[in-house]
Design an enzyme around this catalytic site. Structure first.
Site, PDB file in Angstrom:
ATOM      1  N   HIS A  67      -4.538  -3.074   6.511  1.00 27.29           N
ATOM      2  CA  HIS A  67      -4.333  -3.335   5.081  1.00 27.29           C
ATOM      3  C   HIS A  67      -5.694  -3.726   4.492  1.00 27.29           C
ATOM      4  O   HIS A  67      -6.016  -4.895   4.317  1.00 27.29           O
ATOM      5  CB  HIS A  67      -3.312  -4.450   4.869  1.00 27.29           C
ATOM      6  CG  HIS A  67      -3.333  -4.977   3.460  1.00 27.29           C
ATOM      7  ND1 HIS A  67      -2.942  -4.236   2.386  1.00 27.29           N
ATOM      8  CD2 HIS A  67      -3.746  -6.169   2.955  1.00 27.29           C
ATOM      9  CE1 HIS A  67      -3.103  -4.942   1.281  1.00 27.29           C
ATOM     10  NE2 HIS A  67      -3.592  -6.121   1.602  1.00 27.29           N
TER      11      HIS A  67
ATOM     12  N   ASP B 224       0.843  -1.209   0.000  1.00 31.75           N
ATOM     13  CA  ASP B 224       0.000   0.000   0.000  1.00 31.75           C
ATOM     14  C   ASP B 224       0.874   1.253   0.000  1.00 31.75           C
ATOM     15  O   ASP B 224       0.583   2.233  -0.685  1.00 31.75           O
ATOM     16  CB  ASP B 224      -0.900   0.009   1.238  1.00 31.75           C
ATOM     17  CG  ASP B 224      -1.636  -1.303   1.413  1.00 31.75           C
ATOM     18  OD1 ASP B 224      -2.518  -1.586   0.606  1.00 31.75           O
ATOM     19  OD2 ASP B 224      -1.282  -2.064   2.329  1.00 31.75           O
TER      20      ASP B 224
HETATM   21  P1  NAX Z   1      -2.491 -18.282  -4.075  1.00 34.67           P
HETATM   22  O1  NAX Z   1      -3.825 -18.930  -3.921  1.00 34.67           O
HETATM   23  O2  NAX Z   1      -1.872 -18.200  -5.420  1.00 34.67           O
HETATM   24  O3  NAX Z   1      -1.451 -18.974  -3.105  1.00 34.67           O
HETATM   25  C1  NAX Z   1      -1.735 -19.257  -1.783  1.00 34.67           C
HETATM   26  C2  NAX Z   1      -1.020 -20.539  -1.463  1.00 34.67           C
HETATM   27  O4  NAX Z   1      -1.150 -20.775  -0.081  1.00 34.67           O
HETATM   28  C3  NAX Z   1      -1.590 -21.762  -2.198  1.00 34.67           C
HETATM   29  O5  NAX Z   1      -0.563 -22.400  -2.932  1.00 34.67           O
HETATM   30  C4  NAX Z   1      -2.131 -22.633  -1.075  1.00 34.67           C
HETATM   31  O6  NAX Z   1      -1.965 -24.018  -1.334  1.00 34.67           O
HETATM   32  C5  NAX Z   1      -1.282 -22.162   0.097  1.00 34.67           C
HETATM   33  N1  NAX Z   1      -1.863 -22.387   1.409  1.00 34.67           N
HETATM   34  C6  NAX Z   1      -3.159 -22.241   1.785  1.00 34.67           C
HETATM   35  N2  NAX Z   1      -3.295 -22.594   3.072  1.00 34.67           N
HETATM   36  C7  NAX Z   1      -2.059 -22.932   3.524  1.00 34.67           C
HETATM   37  C8  NAX Z   1      -1.554 -23.391   4.751  1.00 34.67           C
HETATM   38  N3  NAX Z   1      -2.353 -23.568   5.811  1.00 34.67           N
HETATM   39  N4  NAX Z   1      -0.222 -23.640   4.858  1.00 34.67           N
HETATM   40  C9  NAX Z   1       0.591 -23.469   3.802  1.00 34.67           C
HETATM   41  N5  NAX Z   1       0.169 -23.063   2.598  1.00 34.67           N
HETATM   42  C10 NAX Z   1      -1.139 -22.795   2.462  1.00 34.67           C
HETATM   43  O7  NAX Z   1      -2.630 -16.826  -3.396  1.00 34.67           O
HETATM   44  P2  NAX Z   1      -1.671 -15.560  -3.584  1.00 34.67           P
HETATM   45  O8  NAX Z   1      -2.182 -14.744  -4.701  1.00 34.67           O
HETATM   46  O9  NAX Z   1      -0.263 -16.028  -3.595  1.00 34.67           O
HETATM   47  O10 NAX Z   1      -1.995 -14.750  -2.240  1.00 34.67           O
HETATM   48  C11 NAX Z   1      -1.524 -15.211  -0.976  1.00 34.67           C
HETATM   49  C12 NAX Z   1      -2.075 -14.344   0.147  1.00 34.67           C
HETATM   50  O11 NAX Z   1      -1.544 -13.019   0.050  1.00 34.67           O
HETATM   51  C13 NAX Z   1      -3.593 -14.164   0.114  1.00 34.67           C
HETATM   52  O12 NAX Z   1      -4.134 -14.280   1.413  1.00 34.67           O
HETATM   53  C14 NAX Z   1      -3.770 -12.762  -0.397  1.00 34.67           C
HETATM   54  O13 NAX Z   1      -5.000 -12.195  -0.016  1.00 34.67           O
HETATM   55  C15 NAX Z   1      -2.584 -12.096   0.252  1.00 34.67           C
HETATM   56  N6  NAX Z   1      -2.191 -10.801  -0.300  1.00 34.67           N
HETATM   57  C16 NAX Z   1      -1.773  -9.867   0.583  1.00 34.67           C
HETATM   58  C17 NAX Z   1      -1.331  -8.627   0.195  1.00 34.67           C
HETATM   59  C18 NAX Z   1      -0.845  -7.623   1.187  1.00 34.67           C
HETATM   60  O14 NAX Z   1      -0.510  -6.498   0.768  1.00 34.67           O
HETATM   61  N7  NAX Z   1      -0.774  -7.911   2.470  1.00 34.67           N
HETATM   62  C19 NAX Z   1      -1.367  -8.240  -1.239  1.00 34.67           C
HETATM   63  C20 NAX Z   1      -1.543  -9.341  -2.198  1.00 34.67           C
HETATM   64  C21 NAX Z   1      -2.140 -10.611  -1.745  1.00 34.67           C
HETATM   65  O15 NAX Z   1      -3.431 -10.617  -2.264  1.00 34.67           O
END
Ligand code: NAX
Length: 329
Positions: free
Chosen positions: A187, A159
């Protein structure tokens, strides 16, 4: 003898982590003299993809990459880690707000907080990226209480970078001319991207961008809703810009903030600016370059800023209420 850092990354086969792990391995963050061991955690269903990522990391031939561990066991992933980047969680889809994710993703951070406290190195620093990241960080911190409160961070750096870029574009300058931006609070789309204390070329941003209506009515909501704008445009949430935010956050921990500037990070409040102690709240922070942060005190907010500050604080208090069964006292 070169130094070795162990970096745990969760959700390591996901979209954000795919960009993140390459940059962590490359030497960009910890420097050419430090060897990196990546300890990558995934759900069992994604381990095959993670195995592929491990082969690709090996094929990069980075001189700084010492080893890659892939696992679905949090105790293995967090073993002796110096940094833990908690990315693994479901991302927001079209039409979803961060708070929709709160009950879905919150429980993940109970077990991970406990596993960090049990396994991590004594100097561990944790950055929570998975959404809703402030409240997920709160859950992990409360469940991993043996790790001191000042080690737990949630990411508002994406952000912050978005706000810097928008102000620079409006002023017709490069991003490095913009300093002292703060993302206050959550956030989420209640965050307050504070332009009133920002500087452009060392001057108050409000004296460089004199269109105050644009600052209040365009800059603020566009920054708050930038994540949604990306999802509406691409149908998926931010990936490499989020990874870049995490890289910037860790780099700032390692190298510090520049003199006269600060950055944005959500940290466990000690009561600064009237935020209840213990809440994970986005503040202006300086870093000394030895992995430690300080909240910048004495930043003044005008009536507009105070109203926004209250709104984002109220949202975080509500989120805390929603997950209170996950928070040991
Ligand atoms: P993806 O769905 O591409 O990847 C998430 C991964 O996490 C998947 O491979 C899944 O298998 C794995 N996963 C789920 N539960 C798990 C667990 N208990 N232990 C280990 N692995 C696990 O999502 P992606 O686009 O990479 O986003 C990841 C996270 O970042 C989301 O929660 C998203 O909302 C968050 N974000 C946060 C941002 C921030 O500024 N703080 C910005 C971008 C992003 O959206």
């Amino acid at each position: 003898m070169s130094k070795v850092v162990r970096v745990a990354v969760t959700g390591a086969a996901g979209r954000v982590s795919s960009s993140l792990i390459v940059r962590l391995a490359s030497g960009e963050v910890f420097g050419p003299e430090t060897k990196v061991i990546l300890q990558l955690l995934e759900l069992p269903v994604a381990l095959k993809n993670l195995e592929g990522a491990m082969y690709e990391l090996q094929d990069c031939g980075f001189s700084t990459l010492k080893d890659v561990v892939i696992t679905d066991d949090a105790n293995v992933a967090f073993k002796d880690c110096n940094y833990a980047l908690l990315v693994g969680a479901a991302p927001r889809g079209p039409g979803e707000q961060r708070k929709d994710l709160i009950r879905k993703n919150g429980p993940i951070f109970v077990g991970q907080g406990q596993a960090i406290a049990k396994n991590a190195a004594s100097d561990v620093r944790i950055l929570v990226v998975g959404n809703p990241c402030n409240t997920n960080c709160l859950i992990a911190y409360k469940n991993g209480k043996d790790v001191p409160a000042d080690r737990w961070h949630a990411m508002t750096r994406l952000d912050h970078n978005r706000a810097v870029s928008a102000l620079a574009a409006k002023a017709g300058v490069t991003n490095d001319a913009v300093t002292c931006v703060t993302i206050w609070g959550n956030h989420s789309n209640t965050q307050y991207p504070d332009f009133t204390n920002a500087k452009i070329g060392g001057q108050p941003a409000t004296s460089v961008i004199t269109d105050h209506a644009w600052l209040e009515n365009t800059f603020v909501p566009n920054t708050q809703d930038r994540g949604k704008f990306i999802i509406d445009t691409t149908k998926v949430s931010s990936s490499f810009s989020a990874a870049n935010g995490a890289i910037d956050h860790i780099k700032t921990l390692v190298r510090g903030t520049a003199a006269g500037d600060w950055t944005s990070a959500a940290v466990v409040s000690k009561g600064e600016y009237g935020v209840p102690a213990g809440l994970v709240f986005g503040y202006p922070c300086t870093a000394s370059g030895d992995n430690n942060w300080k909240v910048v005190e004495g930043v003044k907010l005008d009536a507009f800023g105070q109203e926004k500050f209250k709104k984002t604080l109220d949202e975080l208090l509500q989120e805390q209420e929603v997950v209170k069964d996950l928070l040991p006292s």
